[in-house]
Design a protein around this motif. Structure first.
Motif, PDB file in Angstrom:
ATOM      1  N   ALA A 561       0.791  -1.127   0.008  1.00 40.43           N
ATOM      2  CA  ALA A 561       0.130   0.052  -0.027  1.00 40.43           C
ATOM      3  C   ALA A 561       0.874   1.214  -0.165  1.00 40.43           C
ATOM      4  O   ALA A 561       2.069   1.183   0.585  1.00 40.43           O
ATOM      5  N   ALA A 562       0.173   2.245  -0.403  1.00 40.53           N
ATOM      6  CA  ALA A 562       0.971   3.577  -0.761  1.00 40.53           C
ATOM      7  C   ALA A 562       1.801   4.141   0.450  1.00 40.53           C
ATOM      8  O   ALA A 562       3.025   4.578   0.352  1.00 40.53           O
ATOM      9  N   ASP A 563       1.349   3.979   1.560  1.00 39.75           N
ATOM     10  CA  ASP A 563       1.908   4.403   2.841  1.00 39.75           C
ATOM     11  C   ASP A 563       2.626   3.336   3.679  1.00 39.75           C
ATOM     12  O   ASP A 563       3.415   3.654   4.922  1.00 39.75           O
ATOM     13  N   ASP A 564       2.926   2.132   3.196  1.00 38.78           N
ATOM     14  CA  ASP A 564       3.514   1.059   3.845  1.00 38.78           C
ATOM     15  C   ASP A 564       4.875   1.000   3.730  1.00 38.78           C
ATOM     16  O   ASP A 564       5.650   0.053   2.927  1.00 38.78           O
ATOM     17  N   PHE A 565       5.791   1.902   4.095  1.00 30.00           N
ATOM     18  CA  PHE A 565       7.287   1.809   3.892  1.00 30.00           C
ATOM     19  C   PHE A 565       7.801   0.715   4.543  1.00 30.00           C
ATOM     20  O   PHE A 565       8.771   0.250   4.567  1.00 30.00           O
ATOM     21  N   ASN A 566       7.141   0.478   5.921  1.00 26.82           N
ATOM     22  CA  ASN A 566       7.671  -0.730   6.637  1.00 26.82           C
ATOM     23  C   ASN A 566       7.220  -2.294   6.210  1.00 26.82           C
ATOM     24  O   ASN A 566       7.802  -2.993   6.702  1.00 26.82           O
ATOM     25  N   ASN A 567       6.380  -2.156   5.107  1.00 29.26           N
ATOM     26  CA  ASN A 567       6.069  -3.387   4.558  1.00 29.26           C
ATOM     27  C   ASN A 567       5.444  -4.193   5.488  1.00 29.26           C
ATOM     28  O   ASN A 567       5.898  -5.415   5.334  1.00 29.26           O
ATOM     29  N   ASP A 568       4.686  -3.792   6.157  1.00 33.78           N
ATOM     30  CA  ASP A 568       4.008  -4.784   7.339  1.00 33.78           C
ATOM     31  C   ASP A 568       2.453  -4.478   7.468  1.00 33.78           C
ATOM     32  O   ASP A 568       1.925  -4.900   8.484  1.00 33.78           O
ATOM     33  N   PHE A 569       1.958  -3.625   6.465  1.00 35.25           N
ATOM     34  CA  PHE A 569       0.318  -3.433   6.711  1.00 35.25           C
ATOM     35  C   PHE A 569      -0.332  -4.932   6.412  1.00 35.25           C
ATOM     36  O   PHE A 569       0.305  -5.600   5.892  1.00 35.25           O
ATOM     37  N   ALA A 570      -1.485  -5.073   7.192  1.00 31.20           N
ATOM     38  CA  ALA A 570      -2.352  -6.254   6.916  1.00 31.20           C
ATOM     39  C   ALA A 570      -2.843  -6.371   5.671  1.00 31.20           C
ATOM     40  O   ALA A 570      -3.018  -7.406   4.867  1.00 31.20           O
ATOM     41  N   GLN A 571      -3.157  -5.264   5.074  1.00 28.35           N
ATOM     42  CA  GLN A 571      -3.691  -5.226   3.595  1.00 28.35           C
ATOM     43  C   GLN A 571      -2.760  -4.642   2.430  1.00 28.35           C
ATOM     44  O   GLN A 571      -2.117  -3.494   2.834  1.00 28.35           O
ATOM     45  N   LYS A 572      -2.644  -5.490   1.297  1.00 32.23           N
ATOM     46  CA  LYS A 572      -1.708  -4.828   0.175  1.00 32.23           C
ATOM     47  C   LYS A 572      -2.504  -4.221  -0.953  1.00 32.23           C
ATOM     48  O   LYS A 572      -3.704  -4.404  -0.773  1.00 32.23           O
ATOM     49  N   GLN A 573      -1.713  -3.487  -1.757  1.00 30.97           N
ATOM     50  CA  GLN A 573      -2.606  -2.883  -2.985  1.00 30.97           C
ATOM     51  C   GLN A 573      -2.708  -4.225  -3.690  1.00 30.97           C
ATOM     52  O   GLN A 573      -1.949  -5.083  -4.226  1.00 30.97           O
ATOM     53  N   GLU A 574      -4.206  -4.468  -4.042  1.00 32.64           N
ATOM     54  CA  GLU A 574      -4.403  -5.638  -4.664  1.00 32.64           C
ATOM     55  C   GLU A 574      -4.169  -5.516  -6.143  1.00 32.64           C
ATOM     56  O   GLU A 574      -3.797  -4.326  -7.025  1.00 32.64           O
ATOM     57  N   ALA A 575      -4.022  -6.539  -7.071  1.00 23.92           N
ATOM     58  CA  ALA A 575      -3.688  -6.559  -8.399  1.00 23.92           C
ATOM     59  C   ALA A 575      -4.858  -5.931  -9.052  1.00 23.92           C
ATOM     60  O   ALA A 575      -5.955  -6.057  -8.730  1.00 23.92           O
ATOM     61  N   TYR A 576      -4.470  -5.062 -10.167  1.00 24.63           N
ATOM     62  CA  TYR A 576      -5.301  -4.297 -10.999  1.00 24.63           C
ATOM     63  C   TYR A 576      -5.689  -5.096 -12.346  1.00 24.63           C
ATOM     64  O   TYR A 576      -4.410  -5.595 -12.907  1.00 24.63           O
ATOM     65  N   LYS A 577      -6.941  -5.364 -12.665  1.00 17.30           N
ATOM     66  CA  LYS A 577      -7.149  -6.002 -13.829  1.00 17.30           C
ATOM     67  C   LYS A 577      -8.536  -5.300 -14.619  1.00 17.30           C
ATOM     68  O   LYS A 577      -9.542  -4.956 -14.003  1.00 17.30           O
ATOM     69  N   SER A 578      -8.488  -5.345 -15.832  1.00 15.22           N
ATOM     70  CA  SER A 578      -9.304  -4.883 -16.376  1.00 15.22           C
ATOM     71  C   SER A 578      -9.392  -5.381 -18.053  1.00 15.22           C
ATOM     72  O   SER A 578      -8.172  -5.225 -18.495  1.00 15.22           O
ATOM     73  N   THR A 579     -10.424  -5.720 -18.569  1.00 13.67           N
ATOM     74  CA  THR A 579     -10.734  -6.118 -19.743  1.00 13.67           C
ATOM     75  C   THR A 579     -11.326  -5.152 -20.677  1.00 13.67           C
ATOM     76  O   THR A 579     -12.583  -5.077 -20.246  1.00 13.67           O
ATOM     77  N   ASP A 580     -11.124  -4.739 -21.848  1.00  8.62           N
ATOM     78  CA  ASP A 580     -11.732  -3.650 -22.520  1.00  8.62           C
ATOM     79  C   ASP A 580     -12.116  -4.101 -23.769  1.00  8.62           C
ATOM     80  O   ASP A 580     -11.127  -4.706 -24.522  1.00  8.62           O
ATOM     81  N   VAL A 581     -13.110  -3.672 -24.461  1.00  9.06           N
ATOM     82  CA  VAL A 581     -13.460  -4.150 -25.769  1.00  9.06           C
ATOM     83  C   VAL A 581     -13.960  -3.044 -26.668  1.00  9.06           C
ATOM     84  O   VAL A 581     -14.793  -2.317 -26.011  1.00  9.06           O
ATOM     85  N   SER A 582     -13.777  -2.796 -27.944  1.00 15.13           N
ATOM     86  CA  SER A 582     -14.285  -1.747 -28.700  1.00 15.13           C
ATOM     87  C   SER A 582     -14.417  -2.353 -30.062  1.00 15.13           C
ATOM     88  O   SER A 582     -14.107  -3.211 -30.576  1.00 15.13           O
ATOM     89  N   LEU A 583     -15.495  -1.628 -30.606  1.00 13.38           N
ATOM     90  CA  LEU A 583     -15.797  -1.791 -32.068  1.00 13.38           C
ATOM     91  C   LEU A 583     -15.858  -0.758 -32.827  1.00 13.38           C
ATOM     92  O   LEU A 583     -16.431   0.267 -32.447  1.00 13.38           O
TER      93      LEU A 583
END
Length: 630
Positions: A561-583
């Protein structure tokens, strides 16, 4: 004599049938122009056609979906987003990227990201990303590199309208002849909002109006005069953070534990002018100046900040068959009045950069010396500080043949602190002096290879960056300070492959590690907000000359997470996923298009700390519209 003075029109001849045949594109936004095969830098170049085919609502969306750049709304503010590449982190990466619009630097003197929402995608001719380079020409802040945006100045006339989650209308009108070139464009955008902001069910509404006009006139053969004006008016409401339980339950909700929604109005007006005078076939003098006045009004907090930016650049350009040299002076004066004080940051620099080309060899060498000074004044304090900084670039490219090249470069760059770094804003609204901090300095090394065929464009580069005094906000003390030593390394891969006449694939892959080397208890930790893997891939299907179906997949791995400089927060930045389609359907001068973003309704968010999550691209949205060329 080399005199077609309308420099802005030269790039239009490059935009030819990119879906049929690939070729090296010219890099037009750097001090010395070259093509990407012979460049000593790692570069990405996107044309008006690339941007048009992506059918994006704003520049941020294009950067996040199609390029190696990561874009995330700044604490929920979608009109002012944070950018990152080369591992500087989603918190402060944007301060290590210089962004120019037609050569004018649009970075801010405080911690507000550049306002790319004010630039209509339909107005862009080219977008160029220069990685780990650009310090000599762009100056203060070009540690990760530079993003250079060049708007259209051609004869096109077009109207674009689309609707869906956002209602948008824009136009571009261009005209040119032997002596006069003029262009005008405008955009109006409105959204009723997607996310709820309070218990009444109100939504995060937003509106944007922007316009600009540019003219170039050649009264005599050796002289071009330039002038332009632009403005933007924005009004938006953006919701606050959610807890993890709230985010998992429904990212559209307002949330109960946060400080509520924010409403902001932002106005900006810019006027610019300049000229180019050709002293001979090889030598020219180019001078440009601009003035920008801005006002940011946080209505929610009754907080108003007024800005005035004055900038100017004068340079002599010498070029012949084998040598190109640019030498000049670059100045900037920035002032902000807010919080009952006046703070300024002024930059004055001299620079010289050269490129030597002989047979298969290209050598780039350049240096910049920059003086940065600060002033602060309120009812009780009057403070000053200044720094003398230098930047350097050295690069070499060996071109094996018309399809293959190898390059290596080194850059020493720097970032003088923005004015917000010297102050702490207390919850009461009072502002206290934090103390002046040291500038950040970096040494970057890049090794790369280019392979460009008529049906395949492949680029790969390895980089290593050594940093001293990287600037950050300590989440422990809430003071701005420096990381003593840190380093970053990684790999960039770009590939566009015209598989057949019907199918083509574009891939951007980036691997990066960012390590805090020496900084108290943080030593040896990962820099938060940096994902190891960043992938963007687009598969396009063209069954005939009129129809294009495109499928885009974006993936970014988890991070601290953005403020986790100590690398010990219980929650992490989750993976970002997006599927887009255009015609897209094109017939003569008419183009019809439809696009679905986040097809599978995947939740995405920006993690600041535990139970402080800002939803981002968290639901499926759709748009449909048309473009008419007149």
């Amino acid at each position: 004599m080399k005199k077609k003075i309308f420099l802005s029109l030269l790039t239009s001849s490059i935009l030819v049938a990119q879906t049929i045949e690939l070729e090296p594109l010219n890099i037009t936004s750097t001090a010395i122009k070259t093509d990407e095969l012979k460049s000593t830098d790692a570069v990405e170049i996107y044309t008006a056609e690339d941007i048009q085919n992506a059918h994006v609502q704003n520049v941020y969306e294009f950067l996040n979906q199609q390029t190696s750049v990561i874009a995330m709304p700044s604490y929920g503010n979608s009109f002012s987003q944070k950018l990152d590449f080369r591992g500087y982190g989603i918190n402060d990466g944007y301060q290590n990227i210089v962004i120019t619009l037609n050569g004018r630097k649009i970075n801010n003197i405080d911690m507000v990201p550049s306002l790319l929402s004010s630039i209509s995608p339909s107005s862009i001719e080219r977008l160029e990303i220069i990685k780990s380079s650009g310090i000599v020409n762009s100056g203060d802040g070009a540690n990760a590199g530079a993003i250079n945006i060049i708007t259209k100045k051609n004869r096109d006339k077009e109207i674009t309208l689309y609707g869906g989650s956002v209602i948008d209308g824009s136009f571009y009108l261009g005209h040119s002849n032997e002596k006069l070139s003029i262009s005008a464009n405008a955009e109006i955008q409105n959204s009723d909002g997607i996310r709820t902001i309070n218990s009444n069910g109100d939504k995060d509404e937003s509106s944007l109006k922007s316009a600009d006009f540019h003219a170039a006139y050649a009264p005599i053969e050796d002289l071009e005069l330039r002038a332009g004006i632009s403005y933007a008016r924005m009004d938006l409401i953006y919701a606050s953070y959610l807890t993890l339980d709230e985010y998992n339950d429904d990212p559209k909700q307002a949330g109960a534990a946060n400080w509520g929604a924010t409403e902001q109005e932002f106005d900006t007006d810019t006027i610019n002018g300049g000229f180019s005078y050709y002293l001979s076939d090889n030598l020219s003098l180019n001078i440009d100046a601009s003035r920008e006045e801005k006002e940011s009004n946080y209505i929610t907090y009754a907080s108003v900040a007024d800005y005035v930016y004055n900038s100017g650049k004068a340079a002599f350009n010498y070029e012949n068959k084998n040598i190109a040299v640019v030498a000049g002076i670059d100045s900037f004066e920035g002032k902000r009045r807010a919080y009952e004080n006046e703070t300024s940051k002024d930059n004055l620099a001299g620079f010289v950069i050269s490129n030597f080309m002989f047979k298969s060899h290209s050598i780039k060498a350049g240096m910049r010396v920059e003086e940065v000074s600060y002033k602060y004044r309120d009812t009780t304090l009057s403070l000053k500080d200044d720094h003398s900084l230098y930047g350097a670039e050295l690069g070499y490219n060996y071109t094996f043949n018309k399809e293959n090249s190898l390059f290596i470069n080194y850059a020493h760059s720097y970032q003088a602190p923005d004015i917000d770094r010297f102050f702490n804003k207390e919850w009461s609204g009072n502002v206290s002096f934090n103390g002046f901090i040291d500038p950040m300095q970096t040494d970057s090394f890049t090794l790369g290879y280019n392979n460009i065929h008529s049906n395949n464009k492949f680029k790969i580069s390895l980089f290593y960056i050594d940093l001293k005094d990287e600037i950050y906000l300590s989440p422990l003390t809430w003071t701005n300070t420096n990381i003593d030593k840190s380093y970053k390394y990684g790999l960039d891969i770009y590939n566009k492959w015209l598989v057949t006449d019907e199918f083509n694939i574009a891939l951007n892959y980036n691997y990066v590690r960012a390590i805090i080397d020496e900084e108290g208890d943080y030593s040896g930790n990962d820099l938060p907000g940096v994902s190891d893997h960043n992938i963007k891939a687009t598969l396009s299907y063209l069954p005939n000359k009129n129809i294009t179906l495109a499928l885009t997949q974006v993936y970014r791995s988890e991070a601290y997470a953005a403020d986790d400089f100590n690398n010990d927060f219980a929650q992490k930045q989750e993976a970002y996923k997006s599927t887009d389609v255009s015609l897209t359907y094109t017939k003569d001068s008419l183009e019809l298009f439809a696009k679905i973003n986040n097809l599978f309704n995947q939740k995405n968010g920006l993690w600041i700390r535990d139970d402080a999550i800002y939803p981002v691209n968290f639901t499926t949205t759709a748009t449909a519209g048309f473009k008419l060329k007149l």
